[in-house]
Design a protein around this motif. Structure first.
Motif, PDB file in Angstrom:
ATOM      1  N   LEU A  23       0.831  -1.204   0.000  1.00 46.87           N
ATOM      2  CA  LEU A  23       0.000   0.000   0.000  1.00 46.87           C
ATOM      3  C   LEU A  23       0.870   1.259   0.000  1.00 46.87           C
ATOM      4  CD1 LEU A  23      -2.744  -1.037   2.595  1.00 46.87           C
ATOM      5  CD2 LEU A  23      -3.067  -0.752   0.128  1.00 46.87           C
ATOM      6  N   ALA A  24       1.925   1.250   0.823  1.00 49.50           N
ATOM      7  CA  ALA A  24       2.813   2.407   0.897  1.00 49.50           C
ATOM      8  C   ALA A  24       3.542   2.628  -0.426  1.00 49.50           C
ATOM      9  CB  ALA A  24       3.819   2.219   2.033  1.00 49.50           C
ATOM     10  N   GLN A  25       3.949   1.545  -1.083  1.00 52.74           N
ATOM     11  CA  GLN A  25       4.634   1.664  -2.363  1.00 52.74           C
ATOM     12  C   GLN A  25       3.743   2.287  -3.433  1.00 52.74           C
ATOM     13  OE1 GLN A  25       5.988  -2.314  -3.159  1.00 52.74           O
ATOM     14  NE2 GLN A  25       7.654  -2.204  -1.658  1.00 52.74           N
ATOM     15  N   HIS A  26       2.437   2.118  -3.291  1.00 51.25           N
ATOM     16  CA  HIS A  26       1.499   2.715  -4.228  1.00 51.25           C
ATOM     17  C   HIS A  26       1.088   4.131  -3.799  1.00 51.25           C
ATOM     18  CE1 HIS A  26       0.928  -1.452  -5.696  1.00 51.25           C
ATOM     19  NE2 HIS A  26       0.606  -0.853  -6.834  1.00 51.25           N
ATOM     20  N   GLY A  27       1.737   4.637  -2.770  1.00 50.43           N
ATOM     21  CA  GLY A  27       1.473   5.995  -2.345  1.00 50.43           C
ATOM     22  C   GLY A  27       0.264   6.169  -1.450  1.00 50.43           C
ATOM     23  N   LEU A  28      -0.236   5.079  -0.887  1.00 49.38           N
ATOM     24  CA  LEU A  28      -1.402   5.151  -0.009  1.00 49.38           C
ATOM     25  C   LEU A  28      -0.948   5.237   1.448  1.00 49.38           C
ATOM     26  CD1 LEU A  28      -3.706   2.473  -1.681  1.00 49.38           C
ATOM     27  CD2 LEU A  28      -3.781   4.946  -1.958  1.00 49.38           C
ATOM     28  N   SER A  57     -11.107   4.024  12.379  1.00 42.92           N
ATOM     29  CA  SER A  57     -11.328   3.908  10.937  1.00 42.92           C
ATOM     30  C   SER A  57     -11.818   5.205  10.305  1.00 42.92           C
ATOM     31  CB  SER A  57     -12.334   2.791  10.649  1.00 42.92           C
ATOM     32  OG  SER A  57     -13.598   3.087  11.221  1.00 42.92           O
ATOM     33  N   ALA A  58     -11.946   6.252  11.085  1.00 44.18           N
ATOM     34  CA  ALA A  58     -12.451   7.531  10.565  1.00 44.18           C
ATOM     35  C   ALA A  58     -11.519   8.064   9.485  1.00 44.18           C
ATOM     36  CB  ALA A  58     -12.591   8.540  11.692  1.00 44.18           C
ATOM     37  N   GLY A  59     -12.086   8.451   8.353  1.00 44.30           N
ATOM     38  CA  GLY A  59     -11.299   9.006   7.264  1.00 44.30           C
ATOM     39  C   GLY A  59     -10.629   7.980   6.380  1.00 44.30           C
ATOM     40  N   CYS A  60     -10.799   6.693   6.666  1.00 46.23           N
ATOM     41  CA  CYS A  60     -10.191   5.643   5.853  1.00 46.23           C
ATOM     42  C   CYS A  60     -11.116   5.237   4.709  1.00 46.23           C
ATOM     43  CB  CYS A  60      -9.872   4.411   6.701  1.00 46.23           C
ATOM     44  SG  CYS A  60      -8.556   4.675   7.908  1.00 46.23           S
ATOM     45  N   GLU A  61     -10.513   4.899   3.574  1.00 42.71           N
ATOM     46  CA  GLU A  61     -11.304   4.415   2.432  1.00 42.71           C
ATOM     47  C   GLU A  61     -11.743   2.975   2.660  1.00 42.71           C
ATOM     48  OE1 GLU A  61     -10.782   3.482  -2.348  1.00 42.71           O
ATOM     49  OE2 GLU A  61      -9.400   4.860  -1.354  1.00 42.71           O
ATOM     50  N   ILE A  62     -10.824   2.163   3.172  1.00 44.45           N
ATOM     51  CA  ILE A  62     -11.077   0.731   3.388  1.00 44.45           C
ATOM     52  C   ILE A  62     -10.319   0.307   4.645  1.00 44.45           C
ATOM     53  CG2 ILE A  62     -10.452  -1.582   2.522  1.00 44.45           C
ATOM     54  CD1 ILE A  62     -11.071  -0.694  -0.244  1.00 44.45           C
ATOM     55  N   ALA A 111      -6.328  -4.219  -7.032  1.00 44.14           N
ATOM     56  CA  ALA A 111      -7.751  -3.893  -7.152  1.00 44.14           C
ATOM     57  C   ALA A 111      -8.108  -2.719  -6.245  1.00 44.14           C
ATOM     58  CB  ALA A 111      -8.598  -5.111  -6.808  1.00 44.14           C
ATOM     59  N   VAL A 112      -7.532  -2.697  -5.049  1.00 43.09           N
ATOM     60  CA  VAL A 112      -7.810  -1.596  -4.117  1.00 43.09           C
ATOM     61  C   VAL A 112      -7.258  -0.286  -4.661  1.00 43.09           C
ATOM     62  CG1 VAL A 112      -7.246  -0.674  -1.838  1.00 43.09           C
ATOM     63  CG2 VAL A 112      -7.970  -3.056  -2.071  1.00 43.09           C
ATOM     64  N   VAL A 113      -6.026  -0.332  -5.147  1.00 47.09           N
ATOM     65  CA  VAL A 113      -5.388   0.878  -5.674  1.00 47.09           C
ATOM     66  C   VAL A 113      -6.170   1.424  -6.861  1.00 47.09           C
ATOM     67  CG1 VAL A 113      -3.330   1.773  -6.820  1.00 47.09           C
ATOM     68  CG2 VAL A 113      -3.105   0.254  -4.845  1.00 47.09           C
ATOM     69  N   ALA A 114      -6.644   0.528  -7.734  1.00 46.94           N
ATOM     70  CA  ALA A 114      -7.403   0.938  -8.919  1.00 46.94           C
ATOM     71  C   ALA A 114      -8.875   1.198  -8.599  1.00 46.94           C
ATOM     72  CB  ALA A 114      -7.285  -0.128 -10.008  1.00 46.94           C
ATOM     73  N   GLN A 115      -9.248   0.999  -7.337  1.00 48.63           N
ATOM     74  CA  GLN A 115     -10.644   1.156  -6.886  1.00 48.63           C
ATOM     75  C   GLN A 115     -11.598   0.281  -7.709  1.00 48.63           C
ATOM     76  OE1 GLN A 115     -11.140   5.511  -6.993  1.00 48.63           O
ATOM     77  NE2 GLN A 115     -10.958   5.497  -4.740  1.00 48.63           N
ATOM     78  N   GLN A 116     -11.122  -0.915  -8.011  1.00 39.41           N
ATOM     79  CA  GLN A 116     -11.941  -1.878  -8.747  1.00 39.41           C
ATOM     80  C   GLN A 116     -12.619  -2.824  -7.751  1.00 39.41           C
ATOM     81  OE1 GLN A 116      -9.110  -3.628 -11.456  1.00 39.41           O
ATOM     82  NE2 GLN A 116      -9.344  -1.991 -12.951  1.00 39.41           N
ATOM     83  N   TYR A 117     -13.520  -2.271  -6.991  1.00 36.01           N
ATOM     84  CA  TYR A 117     -14.242  -3.047  -6.001  1.00 36.01           C
ATOM     85  C   TYR A 117     -15.597  -2.397  -5.752  1.00 36.01           C
ATOM     86  CZ  TYR A 117     -12.775   0.665  -2.815  1.00 36.01           C
ATOM     87  OH  TYR A 117     -12.569   1.877  -2.218  1.00 36.01           O
TER      88      TYR A 117
END
Length: 308
Positions: A23-28, A57-62, A111-117
């Protein structure tokens, strides 16, 4: 992204570390619970460490959960109020609540990075406990609320009620009130029906009841289920919600279960039917099934008739 893991298992620590680094490597931005961060000892830029609680979990996407269904149920306590969807990476035995397996971490992160969910809402239970007409406890459940005997040698005497009307009295080991999500958990072990997750219903299943009528029941989602521990019972009961939250039930205690006002959201990466999930998780035998596509190929002469 908040990452929650069963850090008591070495495999879960390894997978959780892989997830955090990816996740960190993808800039998240990655967030961890304080006690779990101490176990993982990750050196990540801008790692956010928070204390456990609904605000985690406040402010988190997933919220990515690494572990079995028990870990997902624990994570649900952190996300129900914020509405943050849960993505389970299964390390358990069956993992009905999980969407991904631990050997698919790369695909899952992509899939998470591309928001394909997508995310779906799961019905929850609101549970109230009364003693002498006074509300003494209030909690909730995603899978089930079960009234059980506290001592192995004592049977529990209960009266079950649906929508304000008495249904039956049972001498039993307990009663399970479950959601469709929980129908593959304790409800399933107790002999209750499997209910597809998109069906809105409340389930009620007696556990080892000494009675002629002790069948699993499926009630409307608007129904109110109640279990009263009889004053004359020799045993003492205990309420368990998702196997995590407990309330003692002395003789005379009353438990009311209704549909919860706040659902839990689960992430879906795959659009496979629930039937396929059942077959995969329970390893059900389906040899010999001939679907519509295969029948068309046979009729067109593409497949020989003796193909299994």
């Amino acid at each position: 992204m908040l990452v929650v893991a069963h850090t008591g298992r070495e495999e879960a620590r390894k997978v959780a570390s892989r997830v955090c680094r990816a996740l960190a490597q993808h800039g998240l931005a990655v967030r961890l619970l304080a006690d779990e961060a101490a176990e993982l000892t990750l050196d990540l830029p801008d790692l956010d460490v928070v204390h456990p609680g609904p605000a985690a979990s406040a402010g988190c996407e997933i919220v990515v959960v690494v572990g079995g269904d028990g870990t997902i149920l624990r994570a649900a306590e952190l996300t129900r109020e914020t509405g943050t969807p849960l993505l389970g990476v299964n390390l358990g035995h069956v993992g009905f609540l999980a969407e991904a397996e631990h050997d698919d971490v790369e695909f899952t992160i992509d899939a998470v990075v591309a928001q394909q969910y997508t995310s779906e809402e799961r019905l929850t239970l609101e549970v109230r406990v009364y003693r002498d007409g006074e509300l003494v406890a209030e909690t909730w459940a995603l899978n089930e609320a079960s009234v059980e005997k506290a001592a192995r040698e004592r049977m529990l005497e209960v009266v079950v009620e649906v929508d304000g009307r008495p249904l039956s009295r049972w001498g039993c080991d307990g009663v399970v009130c479950a959601t469709p999500t929980g129908s593959t958990a304790y409800n399933f072990s107790a002999g209750g029906p499997i209910v597809w997750p998109d069906v809105e219903a409340l389930l009620l299943v007696p556990i080892s009841a000494h009675a002629l009528f002790a069948r699993p029941l499926v009630a409307a989602p608007s129904s109110v289920l109640a279990v009263e521990v009889q004053e004359r019972t020799d045993g003492v009961g205990v309420l368990w919600c998702d196997g995590r939250r407990t309330v003692d039930l002395p003789p005379g205690a009353r438990v009311e279960v209704r549909r919860g006002r706040t659902p839990v959201r689960l992430v879906r990466l795959h659009q496979a039917p629930f039937t396929d999930r059942l077959v995969a998780k329970f390893d059900l035998p389906v040899t010999g099934w001939r679907g519509a596509a295969e029948r068309r190929r046979r009729s067109n002469g593409v497949l020989p008739e003796d193909t299994a």
